[in-house]
Design a protein around this motif. Structure first.
Motif, PDB file in Angstrom:
ATOM      1  N   HIS A  53       0.831  -1.207   0.000  1.00  0.00           N
ATOM      2  CA  HIS A  53       0.000   0.000   0.000  1.00  0.00           C
ATOM      3  C   HIS A  53       0.867   1.259   0.000  1.00  0.00           C
ATOM      4  O   HIS A  53       0.492   2.284  -0.564  1.00  0.00           O
ATOM      5  CB  HIS A  53      -0.969  -0.002   1.189  1.00  0.00           C
ATOM      6  N   THR A  54       2.030   1.175   0.630  1.00  0.00           N
ATOM      7  CA  THR A  54       2.945   2.325   0.630  1.00  0.00           C
ATOM      8  C   THR A  54       3.509   2.559  -0.765  1.00  0.00           C
ATOM      9  O   THR A  54       3.613   3.701  -1.231  1.00  0.00           O
ATOM     10  CB  THR A  54       4.103   2.090   1.621  1.00  0.00           C
ATOM     11  N   ILE A  55       3.859   1.484  -1.446  1.00  0.00           N
ATOM     12  CA  ILE A  55       4.382   1.607  -2.816  1.00  0.00           C
ATOM     13  C   ILE A  55       3.311   2.158  -3.740  1.00  0.00           C
ATOM     14  O   ILE A  55       3.576   3.023  -4.580  1.00  0.00           O
ATOM     15  CB  ILE A  55       4.877   0.237  -3.320  1.00  0.00           C
TER      16      ILE A  55
ATOM     17  N   ARG B 224       0.787   4.127  -3.030  1.00  0.00           N
ATOM     18  CA  ARG B 224       0.616   5.561  -2.795  1.00  0.00           C
ATOM     19  C   ARG B 224       1.776   6.355  -3.408  1.00  0.00           C
ATOM     20  O   ARG B 224       1.582   7.447  -3.944  1.00  0.00           O
ATOM     21  CB  ARG B 224       0.535   5.839  -1.297  1.00  0.00           C
ATOM     22  N   MET B 225       2.979   5.802  -3.324  1.00  0.00           N
ATOM     23  CA  MET B 225       4.146   6.480  -3.872  1.00  0.00           C
ATOM     24  C   MET B 225       4.048   6.627  -5.396  1.00  0.00           C
ATOM     25  O   MET B 225       4.291   7.705  -5.954  1.00  0.00           O
ATOM     26  CB  MET B 225       5.417   5.700  -3.517  1.00  0.00           C
ATOM     27  N   LEU B 226       3.665   5.547  -6.074  1.00  0.00           N
ATOM     28  CA  LEU B 226       3.529   5.602  -7.523  1.00  0.00           C
ATOM     29  C   LEU B 226       2.456   6.606  -7.932  1.00  0.00           C
ATOM     30  O   LEU B 226       2.622   7.362  -8.895  1.00  0.00           O
ATOM     31  CB  LEU B 226       3.195   4.219  -8.082  1.00  0.00           C
ATOM     32  N   GLU B 227       1.348   6.600  -7.191  1.00  0.00           N
ATOM     33  CA  GLU B 227       0.248   7.501  -7.511  1.00  0.00           C
ATOM     34  C   GLU B 227       0.618   8.952  -7.230  1.00  0.00           C
ATOM     35  O   GLU B 227       0.378   9.854  -8.060  1.00  0.00           O
ATOM     36  CB  GLU B 227      -0.984   7.115  -6.693  1.00  0.00           C
ATOM     37  N   LYS B 228       1.211   9.202  -6.087  1.00  0.00           N
ATOM     38  CA  LYS B 228       1.551  10.573  -5.691  1.00  0.00           C
ATOM     39  C   LYS B 228       2.559  11.210  -6.637  1.00  0.00           C
ATOM     40  O   LYS B 228       2.432  12.395  -6.991  1.00  0.00           O
ATOM     41  CB  LYS B 228       2.106  10.577  -4.269  1.00  0.00           C
ATOM     42  N   HIS B 229       3.556  10.430  -7.062  1.00  0.00           N
ATOM     43  CA  HIS B 229       4.640  10.988  -7.870  1.00  0.00           C
ATOM     44  C   HIS B 229       4.480  10.699  -9.362  1.00  0.00           C
ATOM     45  O   HIS B 229       5.366  11.047 -10.151  1.00  0.00           O
ATOM     46  CB  HIS B 229       5.977  10.448  -7.372  1.00  0.00           C
ATOM     47  N   HIS B 230       3.379  10.090  -9.734  1.00  0.00           N
ATOM     48  CA  HIS B 230       3.070   9.812 -11.147  1.00  0.00           C
ATOM     49  C   HIS B 230       4.212   9.057 -11.827  1.00  0.00           C
ATOM     50  O   HIS B 230       4.663   9.442 -12.920  1.00  0.00           O
ATOM     51  CB  HIS B 230       2.773  11.116 -11.892  1.00  0.00           C
ATOM     52  N   ILE B 231       4.667   7.986 -11.185  1.00  0.00           N
ATOM     53  CA  ILE B 231       5.728   7.178 -11.761  1.00  0.00           C
ATOM     54  C   ILE B 231       5.215   5.757 -11.981  1.00  0.00           C
ATOM     55  O   ILE B 231       4.203   5.345 -11.393  1.00  0.00           O
ATOM     56  CB  ILE B 231       6.984   7.150 -10.860  1.00  0.00           C
ATOM     57  N   LYS B 232       5.908   5.002 -12.836  1.00  0.00           N
ATOM     58  CA  LYS B 232       5.440   3.678 -13.222  1.00  0.00           C
ATOM     59  C   LYS B 232       6.189   2.549 -12.535  1.00  0.00           C
ATOM     60  O   LYS B 232       5.761   1.398 -12.595  1.00  0.00           O
ATOM     61  CB  LYS B 232       5.575   3.505 -14.744  1.00  0.00           C
ATOM     62  N   ARG B 233       7.309   2.886 -11.893  1.00  0.00           N
ATOM     63  CA  ARG B 233       8.126   1.838 -11.292  1.00  0.00           C
ATOM     64  C   ARG B 233       9.015   2.436 -10.222  1.00  0.00           C
ATOM     65  O   ARG B 233       9.257   3.646 -10.225  1.00  0.00           O
ATOM     66  CB  ARG B 233       9.006   1.170 -12.354  1.00  0.00           C
ATOM     67  N   VAL B 234       9.512   1.595  -9.313  1.00  0.00           N
ATOM     68  CA  VAL B 234      10.398   2.085  -8.275  1.00  0.00           C
ATOM     69  C   VAL B 234      11.448   1.014  -7.974  1.00  0.00           C
ATOM     70  O   VAL B 234      11.113  -0.165  -7.796  1.00  0.00           O
ATOM     71  CB  VAL B 234       9.612   2.461  -6.998  1.00  0.00           C
ATOM     72  N   PRO B 235      12.734   1.377  -7.952  1.00  0.00           N
ATOM     73  CA  PRO B 235      13.782   0.408  -7.617  1.00  0.00           C
ATOM     74  C   PRO B 235      13.679  -0.012  -6.157  1.00  0.00           C
ATOM     75  O   PRO B 235      13.283   0.769  -5.291  1.00  0.00           O
ATOM     76  CB  PRO B 235      15.081   1.189  -7.880  1.00  0.00           C
TER      77      PRO B 235
ATOM     78  N   LEU C 282       2.762  -4.587  -8.957  1.00  0.00           N
ATOM     79  CA  LEU C 282       1.946  -4.132  -7.836  1.00  0.00           C
ATOM     80  C   LEU C 282       0.499  -4.581  -7.976  1.00  0.00           C
ATOM     81  O   LEU C 282      -0.108  -5.090  -7.027  1.00  0.00           O
ATOM     82  CB  LEU C 282       2.027  -2.610  -7.743  1.00  0.00           C
ATOM     83  N   LEU C 283      -0.077  -4.406  -9.144  1.00  0.00           N
ATOM     84  CA  LEU C 283      -1.468  -4.799  -9.361  1.00  0.00           C
ATOM     85  C   LEU C 283      -1.660  -6.295  -9.172  1.00  0.00           C
ATOM     86  O   LEU C 283      -2.644  -6.744  -8.579  1.00  0.00           O
ATOM     87  CB  LEU C 283      -1.916  -4.377 -10.765  1.00  0.00           C
TER      88      LEU C 283
END
Length: 229
Positions: free
Chosen positions: A107-109, A111-122, A138-139
């Protein structure tokens, strides 16, 4: 579930001096849409996405600068120039990207993707790259968790690692193109492979790992060179 449960390991990455043309070839070869940029200690210093490369082929008229801003900049922007004409990763990358630790909750990831409008996170361990979580990862993880909450995360992680290791070393399938989720011994596999034989090989690899009770193979097929995800 946490980042470690859904992340793609064996991340394709590049160094700061990797040529742009080589990055483009990596994206196509591995059917991915971005690569982390790491330093000599394997710490993430940036990320190069398909968007960063596509910017290079846009016409000058596509820059989108307001006419009044050009009065102050002379119609030119040094940052844009470097992004459009740079030849190496450190010149075109998005620097200092957001990262998460292995134990970061889904859920933290999200929110991070949504807040910062990014598609992936290392994903990092002690600052060093160990995986990457995309929106697709994530989905799939959220959908799986909603159906059956994880009962034995430690065992499931060992099963997942064993499946990925078997697939990576013995089937010819690139693990960067697939996503494996294990929940209570039930394995779900998503992503793209090149043939029906590869899809079947992944199923067999998963079925032969101790602790697996069922395998649900949702892999699609896309011949090499057709596109990437």
């Amino acid at each position: 579930m946490q980042a470690i449960d859904i992340m793609t390991p064996k991340v394709v990455s590049v160094g700061p001096d990797t040529e742009v043309r080589d990055i483009a070839q990596l994206l196509l070869k591995h059917r991915i849409s971005a690569v982390p940029v790491v330093d000599g200690d394997h710490r993430v210093i940036g990320i190069v996405s398909e968007g960063d490369l596509m910017r290079r082929v846009k016409d000058d008229s596509d820059h989108g600068h307001s006419w009044w801003l050009s009065l102050f900049t002379g119609g030119k922007d040094a940052g844009d120039y470097v992004k459009m004409h740079g030849r190496k990763a450190h010149e075109v990358m998005t620097p200092d990207p957001l990262t998460v630790e292995e134990n970061t909750p889904l859920h933290t990831i999200a929110r991070m993707l949504e807040k910062h409008h990014i598609k992936r996170v290392p994903v990092v361990r002690e600052g060093k790259l160990v995986g990457i979580v995309s929106r697709a990862n994530l989905l799939q993880g959220i959908a799986n968790a909603a159906v059956a909450p994880t009962q034995s995360p430690s065992d499931d992680r060992h099963i997942r690692e064993a499946i990925l290791d078997e697939v990576e070393h013995n089937t010819g399938v690139q693990t960067g193109s697939i996503s494996v989720i294990v929940d209570g011994g039930v394995v779900e596999i998503w992503g793209l492979v090149e043939s029906l034989e590869q899809k079947q090989a992944v199923t067999v690899a998963a079925e032969n790992v101790a602790g697996v009770t069922r395998v649900e193979n949702h892999l699609g097929m896309m011949p090499r060179g057709v596109g990437y995800i």
